[in-house]
Scaffold this motif. Sequence first.
Motif, PDB file in Angstrom:
ATOM      1  N   LEU A   6      65.818  36.158  89.166  1.00  0.00           N
ATOM      2  CA  LEU A   6      65.211  37.466  88.394  1.00  0.00           C
ATOM      3  C   LEU A   6      66.363  38.628  88.340  1.00  0.00           C
ATOM      4  CD1 LEU A   6      61.836  37.980  90.261  1.00  0.00           C
ATOM      5  CD2 LEU A   6      62.216  36.894  88.151  1.00  0.00           C
ATOM      6  N   ILE A   7      66.513  39.199  86.870  1.00  0.00           N
ATOM      7  CA  ILE A   7      67.555  40.086  86.859  1.00  0.00           C
ATOM      8  C   ILE A   7      66.793  41.370  86.642  1.00  0.00           C
ATOM      9  CG2 ILE A   7      69.173  41.042  85.224  1.00  0.00           C
ATOM     10  CD1 ILE A   7      69.028  37.944  83.977  1.00  0.00           C
ATOM     11  N   ILE A   8      66.872  42.108  87.672  1.00  0.00           N
ATOM     12  CA  ILE A   8      66.319  43.315  87.967  1.00  0.00           C
ATOM     13  C   ILE A   8      66.875  44.539  87.558  1.00  0.00           C
ATOM     14  CG2 ILE A   8      64.847  45.100  89.508  1.00  0.00           C
ATOM     15  CD1 ILE A   8      63.801  41.977  89.624  1.00  0.00           C
ATOM     16  N   GLN A   9      66.799  45.352  86.142  1.00  0.00           N
ATOM     17  CA  GLN A   9      67.494  46.171  85.391  1.00  0.00           C
ATOM     18  C   GLN A   9      66.853  47.539  85.616  1.00  0.00           C
ATOM     19  OE1 GLN A   9      69.314  44.973  81.824  1.00  0.00           O
ATOM     20  NE2 GLN A   9      68.076  46.715  80.968  1.00  0.00           N
ATOM     21  N   PRO A  10      67.442  48.204  86.648  1.00  0.00           N
ATOM     22  CA  PRO A  10      66.903  49.704  86.902  1.00  0.00           C
ATOM     23  C   PRO A  10      66.676  50.590  85.702  1.00  0.00           C
ATOM     24  CG  PRO A  10      68.558  49.269  88.440  1.00  0.00           C
ATOM     25  CD  PRO A  10      68.542  48.112  87.309  1.00  0.00           C
ATOM     26  N   ASP A  11      65.497  51.393  85.697  1.00  0.00           N
ATOM     27  CA  ASP A  11      65.564  52.377  84.629  1.00  0.00           C
ATOM     28  C   ASP A  11      66.424  53.553  84.822  1.00  0.00           C
ATOM     29  OD1 ASP A  11      64.033  55.085  83.442  1.00  0.00           O
ATOM     30  OD2 ASP A  11      63.410  53.407  82.524  1.00  0.00           O
ATOM     31  N   ALA A  12      67.163  54.105  83.761  1.00  0.00           N
ATOM     32  CA  ALA A  12      68.032  54.893  83.959  1.00  0.00           C
ATOM     33  C   ALA A  12      67.573  56.410  84.370  1.00  0.00           C
ATOM     34  CB  ALA A  12      68.734  55.283  82.680  1.00  0.00           C
ATOM     35  N   GLU A  13      66.360  56.495  84.077  1.00  0.00           N
ATOM     36  CA  GLU A  13      65.796  57.833  84.455  1.00  0.00           C
ATOM     37  C   GLU A  13      64.564  57.851  85.627  1.00  0.00           C
ATOM     38  OE1 GLU A  13      63.746  59.607  80.985  1.00  0.00           O
ATOM     39  OE2 GLU A  13      65.726  59.393  79.835  1.00  0.00           O
ATOM     40  N   GLU A  14      64.024  56.681  85.793  1.00  0.00           N
ATOM     41  CA  GLU A  14      62.946  56.678  86.776  1.00  0.00           C
ATOM     42  C   GLU A  14      63.525  55.646  87.783  1.00  0.00           C
ATOM     43  OE1 GLU A  14      60.238  58.202  87.128  1.00  0.00           O
ATOM     44  OE2 GLU A  14      60.235  59.213  85.285  1.00  0.00           O
ATOM     45  N   ALA A  18      61.986  49.629  86.761  1.00  0.00           N
ATOM     46  CA  ALA A  18      62.746  48.642  86.444  1.00  0.00           C
ATOM     47  C   ALA A  18      62.428  47.681  85.589  1.00  0.00           C
ATOM     48  CB  ALA A  18      63.428  47.894  87.693  1.00  0.00           C
ATOM     49  N   GLU A  19      63.137  46.916  84.682  1.00  0.00           N
ATOM     50  CA  GLU A  19      62.732  45.613  83.819  1.00  0.00           C
ATOM     51  C   GLU A  19      62.783  44.558  84.595  1.00  0.00           C
ATOM     52  OE1 GLU A  19      64.732  46.094  79.875  1.00  0.00           O
ATOM     53  OE2 GLU A  19      63.084  47.087  79.103  1.00  0.00           O
ATOM     54  N   VAL A  20      62.116  43.489  84.500  1.00  0.00           N
ATOM     55  CA  VAL A  20      62.111  42.179  85.140  1.00  0.00           C
ATOM     56  C   VAL A  20      62.560  41.149  84.073  1.00  0.00           C
ATOM     57  CG1 VAL A  20      61.298  40.467  86.748  1.00  0.00           C
ATOM     58  CG2 VAL A  20      60.688  42.926  86.857  1.00  0.00           C
ATOM     59  N   LEU A  21      63.843  40.805  84.143  1.00  0.00           N
ATOM     60  CA  LEU A  21      64.274  39.920  82.888  1.00  0.00           C
ATOM     61  C   LEU A  21      64.888  38.391  83.557  1.00  0.00           C
ATOM     62  CD1 LEU A  21      66.924  42.500  81.571  1.00  0.00           C
ATOM     63  CD2 LEU A  21      64.406  42.022  80.924  1.00  0.00           C
ATOM     64  N   VAL A  22      64.659  37.529  82.662  1.00  0.00           N
ATOM     65  CA  VAL A  22      64.919  36.148  83.088  1.00  0.00           C
ATOM     66  C   VAL A  22      65.847  35.611  81.835  1.00  0.00           C
ATOM     67  CG1 VAL A  22      63.305  35.448  84.574  1.00  0.00           C
ATOM     68  CG2 VAL A  22      62.774  35.147  82.179  1.00  0.00           C
ATOM     69  N   GLU A  23      66.808  34.383  82.263  1.00  0.00           N
ATOM     70  CA  GLU A  23      67.486  33.572  81.307  1.00  0.00           C
ATOM     71  C   GLU A  23      66.690  32.565  80.924  1.00  0.00           C
ATOM     72  OE1 GLU A  23      70.077  35.009  79.980  1.00  0.00           O
ATOM     73  OE2 GLU A  23      71.116  36.397  81.272  1.00  0.00           O
ATOM     74  N   GLY A  24      66.748  32.216  79.342  1.00  0.00           N
ATOM     75  CA  GLY A  24      66.031  31.248  79.182  1.00  0.00           C
ATOM     76  C   GLY A  24      66.661  30.656  77.826  1.00  0.00           C
ATOM     77  N   SER A  25      65.855  29.821  77.161  1.00  0.00           N
ATOM     78  CA  SER A  25      66.465  29.014  75.989  1.00  0.00           C
ATOM     79  C   SER A  25      65.257  29.153  74.958  1.00  0.00           C
ATOM     80  CB  SER A  25      67.194  27.954  75.977  1.00  0.00           C
ATOM     81  OG  SER A  25      66.533  26.876  76.488  1.00  0.00           O
ATOM     82  N   VAL A  26      65.759  29.127  73.662  1.00  0.00           N
ATOM     83  CA  VAL A  26      64.975  28.857  72.496  1.00  0.00           C
ATOM     84  C   VAL A  26      65.558  27.558  71.568  1.00  0.00           C
ATOM     85  CG1 VAL A  26      63.694  29.506  70.634  1.00  0.00           C
ATOM     86  CG2 VAL A  26      63.685  30.996  72.436  1.00  0.00           C
ATOM     87  N   GLY A  27      64.874  26.538  71.365  1.00  0.00           N
ATOM     88  CA  GLY A  27      65.555  25.534  70.544  1.00  0.00           C
ATOM     89  C   GLY A  27      66.954  25.185  71.156  1.00  0.00           C
ATOM     90  N   GLY A  28      67.075  25.110  72.569  1.00  0.00           N
ATOM     91  CA  GLY A  28      68.578  25.057  73.047  1.00  0.00           C
ATOM     92  C   GLY A  28      69.691  26.125  72.960  1.00  0.00           C
ATOM     93  N   ARG A  29      69.270  27.174  72.415  1.00  0.00           N
ATOM     94  CA  ARG A  29      69.894  28.407  72.485  1.00  0.00           C
ATOM     95  C   ARG A  29      69.680  29.412  73.478  1.00  0.00           C
ATOM     96  NH1 ARG A  29      68.928  25.848  67.843  1.00  0.00           N
ATOM     97  NH2 ARG A  29      70.649  25.863  65.960  1.00  0.00           N
ATOM     98  N   PRO A  30      70.645  29.963  74.060  1.00  0.00           N
ATOM     99  CA  PRO A  30      70.236  31.093  75.121  1.00  0.00           C
ATOM    100  C   PRO A  30      69.655  32.291  74.707  1.00  0.00           C
ATOM    101  CG  PRO A  30      72.736  30.961  74.601  1.00  0.00           C
ATOM    102  CD  PRO A  30      72.020  29.847  73.732  1.00  0.00           C
ATOM    103  N   TYR A  31      68.693  32.562  75.614  1.00  0.00           N
ATOM    104  CA  TYR A  31      67.941  33.956  75.219  1.00  0.00           C
ATOM    105  C   TYR A  31      67.755  34.820  76.429  1.00  0.00           C
ATOM    106  CZ  TYR A  31      67.177  33.471  70.276  1.00  0.00           C
ATOM    107  OH  TYR A  31      67.180  33.024  68.943  1.00  0.00           O
ATOM    108  N   ARG A  32      67.754  36.160  76.564  1.00  0.00           N
ATOM    109  CA  ARG A  32      67.461  36.792  77.821  1.00  0.00           C
ATOM    110  C   ARG A  32      65.970  37.279  77.335  1.00  0.00           C
ATOM    111  NH1 ARG A  32      70.898  40.944  81.177  1.00  0.00           N
ATOM    112  NH2 ARG A  32      71.637  38.780  81.853  1.00  0.00           N
ATOM    113  N   PHE A  33      65.096  37.153  78.301  1.00  0.00           N
ATOM    114  CA  PHE A  33      63.695  37.590  78.150  1.00  0.00           C
ATOM    115  C   PHE A  33      63.218  38.643  79.207  1.00  0.00           C
ATOM    116  CE2 PHE A  33      63.736  33.105  76.694  1.00  0.00           C
ATOM    117  CZ  PHE A  33      63.263  33.221  75.407  1.00  0.00           C
ATOM    118  N   LEU A  34      62.344  39.566  78.659  1.00  0.00           N
ATOM    119  CA  LEU A  34      61.389  40.361  79.643  1.00  0.00           C
ATOM    120  C   LEU A  34      60.338  39.342  80.144  1.00  0.00           C
ATOM    121  CD1 LEU A  34      60.977  43.130  80.822  1.00  0.00           C
ATOM    122  CD2 LEU A  34      59.140  43.342  78.770  1.00  0.00           C
TER     123      LEU A  34
END
Length: 270
Positions: A6-14, A18-34
């Motif tokens: 899990l990629i925990i990306q803190p909020d700049a103000e609060e 934080a946003e909770v992100l993961v690395e994945g793929s679509v059709g074999g191409r890399p994408y980062r997802f919420l």
Amino acid sequence: MADVPLIIQPDAEELEAAEVLVEGSVGGRPYRFLLDTGAANTRIALDAYTVGFASLERSQTSGVFRQGSDDLISLPVVQVGPMTRRNVTVARAPAEAEHVANLIGMDVLKYFRLDFDFSEGRLTVDPSDDPRGGLTWHALTMDNKSHPYVEVQFGHKQASAVWDSGSSLTVVDATFINQHRVFFRKAGESTGTDSTGQEGAASLYIMSSAVIGDLTFPPHRVAAVDLAGVNATLELRMDLILGFSTLRHADWLLDFPNRRWAFSRMRGLQ
């Protein structure tokens, strides 16, 4: 059983958000997802790859600040760690959309049992029934769009909440706050962005301690938003959207196929 970072990306103000992100793929191409349990459908941006897929139809989207619309397209495969879905119909954001993240929604996640370990930044997919021993299971309500609901107790008042890993800050319906002022103390103003990319102002409050399951969560900041528009599109009404600022206080095991949930680690809560 497999782990996904899990990629925990803190909020700049609060500070608690934080946003909770993961690395994945679509059709074999890399994408980062919420990682978004509050979204019924997976969504992806319009880019050099996704532009090549014909629109099947238009779909209405509902955010807390406005409604919008996306194209629906069929993708050959969407994958995050061991979670793989083929021939998935997803929403593609329009070209003019701003501040709209790629996200993995419940159309993918609902087929799996997920252990959210926010303290270690780890998502375990299809863990054993009792990964850390002594689990107490609770019923997980899911509506016709697979949004997961849990109950939140304020004194003698019970509220319905969507368990939303895609929301960085917990949101409370402004009407609920006005009707139950004893549980909320004004704490300023802020600006947020909803799932359509629309920014809007929100009042901030300190929410009193609340009980979820058999644990008491400490007071913390929440945003007040009028949820009437979103609730009008849902089968089940929500009083709260439990975001990362609340969820981070414990680790959770969500068994979507069997519609149940448990705390997998308490981390000091009573």
